[in-house]
Design an enzyme around this catalytic site. Structure first.
Site, PDB file in Angstrom:
ATOM      1  N   HIS A 176       0.840  -1.190   0.000  1.00 32.59           N
ATOM      2  CA  HIS A 176       0.000   0.000   0.000  1.00 32.59           C
ATOM      3  C   HIS A 176       0.877   1.242   0.000  1.00 32.59           C
ATOM      4  CE1 HIS A 176      -3.190   2.847   0.945  1.00 32.59           C
ATOM      5  NE2 HIS A 176      -4.030   1.893   0.568  1.00 32.59           N
ATOM      6  N   HIS A 177       0.464   2.256  -0.783  1.00 32.86           N
ATOM      7  CA  HIS A 177       1.292   3.459  -0.938  1.00 32.86           C
ATOM      8  C   HIS A 177       1.427   4.237   0.375  1.00 32.86           C
ATOM      9  CE1 HIS A 177       3.543   6.274  -3.204  1.00 32.86           C
ATOM     10  NE2 HIS A 177       2.930   6.107  -4.348  1.00 32.86           N
ATOM     11  N   SER A 178       0.528   4.014   1.328  1.00 37.86           N
ATOM     12  CA  SER A 178       0.658   4.690   2.618  1.00 37.86           C
ATOM     13  C   SER A 178       1.891   4.218   3.380  1.00 37.86           C
ATOM     14  CB  SER A 178      -0.595   4.455   3.466  1.00 37.86           C
ATOM     15  OG  SER A 178      -0.785   3.076   3.727  1.00 37.86           O
TER      16      SER A 178
END
Length: 462
Positions: free
Chosen positions: A135-137
């Site tokens: 996930h890009h987070s």
């Protein structure tokens, strides 16, 4: 909530908004058959499962704000094993095409489960591919590539990690121009003002004119196709050498400009496109002091200033349509002139600060809507992450390619390029109802570089 729960960064919160929910899919092909138990053991012993972000789940506190909570990682929960029959039943489809189809489906319809840390491995055994989904987070491309390389070893020396320090770092000598300091300062102020105003207008009503490759609001939900454009770094260097002070990024944007022009010639009625038509791309740039890949230990040491996570700004990069028959090197020269102006501006740092300001004072929903509008009003996304310069292995298995794509965006075309051991592969994700033939588009890009190389070779010989 516990005392050790950590809040998400503003950028991390942006990437979990419904409009901007982003998962990075990194596809790695290897030479030998994948030993599932060996891969699991390698991951279990790696820094990945010990990293705070990769060993935490996302929870919400009593105020509804997202936080990271440390948990015990069960590696088996993060592995999905796929057999050949689960990907394709057609033996005529190549491994590359089968995996690209698989990634295209993942980019639209398969979010990551919030019940466990936000990463997983898909092992496609019959095709000798592993797909790492993140996930890009958790971090940006630089952070995640640096993390991945910390788990690998050099093929020529299994005791050494791949080279990271200084890869992609730009020389400061290009900044020592004959201009006076005052002239340069005025240009910085002017270009920054112009580009920040354009940013603001892009969130309101300013948008690219419709073409055969335009997307828009809602297009991120449309079915996708994926194709790969393959380049040689030496070919790019050949082109770079004949254009004073050019960089690989200048050549890349020249390729994109030329390739999209050629593709539009194929897809659009004659005389339908105006010469010089602007197509705007959204690109993310690393804002750390050291450009390019980072030493992983420095990313984890807050005192070093490199900082793990999402540390990037957004640039709006225009390219221009020109009819077939144009000198291919002119595309690179125009791209270099545009990028030189962007480098003089503070557009990247300003976009980062503005984003943080909106997120902190107005909340993630407004920030997500504004970013979504910028993407809806432009034509394409482009990213370029520098990978290892030498051949590398994972668990003793030689890696033959590294390719990256991400969740769908409102753009009908998104491009992610990763270089590895003298090659550069660009994954081209398209909305297939708008661009039904991404392989044709990939060939337009590849042919553009070959035309540029031929022109550059002719100049070098003269």
């Amino acid at each position: 909530m516990t005392d050790v729960d950590e809040p998400l960064t503003p950028a991390g919160r942006l990437f979990i908004q419904p409009e901007m929910d982003q998962v990075i899919n990194c596809a790695v092909s290897v030479d030998d058959s994948i030993d599932v138990d060996a891969v699991k053991l390698e991951i279990s012993n790696s820094i990945l499962v010990k990293h705070p972000r990769f060993s935490s789940i996302m929870v919400k506190d009593s105020c509804g704000r997202e936080r990271w909570r440390k948990v015990e990682v069960n590696v088996d929960e993060h592995f999905i094993i796929r057999r050949e029959s689960q990907i394709t039943d057609d033996p005529s489809i190549s491994d590359e095409d089968a995996v690209n189809d698989y990634l295209a489906d993942l980019s639209v319809s398969t979010p990551l489960s919030l019940s466990k840390p936000l990463w997983e491995f898909h092992l496609l055994l019959a095709h000798k591919y592993a797909v790492l989904r993140l996930h890009h987070s958790l971090g940006d491309g630089i952070s995640l590539m640096s993390m991945f390389l910390s788990c690998c070893r050099r093929a020529d020396d299994p005791n050494q990690r791949p080279t990271t320090h200084g890869i992609g770092a730009s020389s400061s000598s290009n900044d020592r121009k004959i201009w006076s300091l005052l002239t340069k300062l005025l240009k910085v102020i002017w270009y920054t003002l112009v580009y920040v105003i354009e940013f603001a207008l892009r969130t309101l009503w300013l948008k690219d004119k419709r073409t055969a490759i335009s997307g828009g609001a809602g297009v991120e939900l449309w079915p996708r196709k994926l194709a790969t454009a393959k380049f040689k770094i030496d070919d790019m260097k050949t082109v770079k050498k004949v254009i004073p002070n050019a960089t690989i990024n200048d050549v890349l944007f020249g390729i994109i400009s030329c390739g999209l022009s050629r593709y539009l010639d194929l897809r659009s009625p004659k005389a339908a496109l105006k010469e010089g038509l602007q197509l705007t791309g959204a690109a993310m740039i690393n804002l750390r002091k050291q450009s390019g890949l980072q030493d992983f230990s420095q990313l984890m040491d807050s005192k070093k200033g490199a900082r793990w996570g999402n540390k990037f700004g957004m640039l709006l990069l225009p390219i221009y349509y020109h009819k077939g028959g144009s000198d291919p090197l002119q595309f690179v020269k125009r791209s270099k002139a545009m990028i030189d102006k962007k480098k003089l501006s503070l557009e990247g740092p300003c976009s980062y600060k503005i984003g943080n300001f909106v997120m902190s004072f107005f909340g993630p929903k407004l920030a997500g809507v504004l970013n979504y509008r910028i993407l809806s009003n432009t034509t394409f996304t482009i990213s370029n992450v520098i990978g290892p310069q030498e051949d590398i292995t994972f668990g003793g298995n030689h890696i033959s390619s590294v390719r990256v794509t991400s969740s769908s965006l409102p753009h009908a075309i998104t491009m992610h390029m990763v270089s590895y051991a003298g090659k550069a592969d660009m994954q081209i994700s398209v909305a297939k109802d708008i661009i039904p033939d991404p392989k044709v588009l990939a060939k337009c890009f590849q042919d553009a570089l070959l035309e540029m190389k031929e022109a550059a070779t002719t100049i070098a010989k003269s």
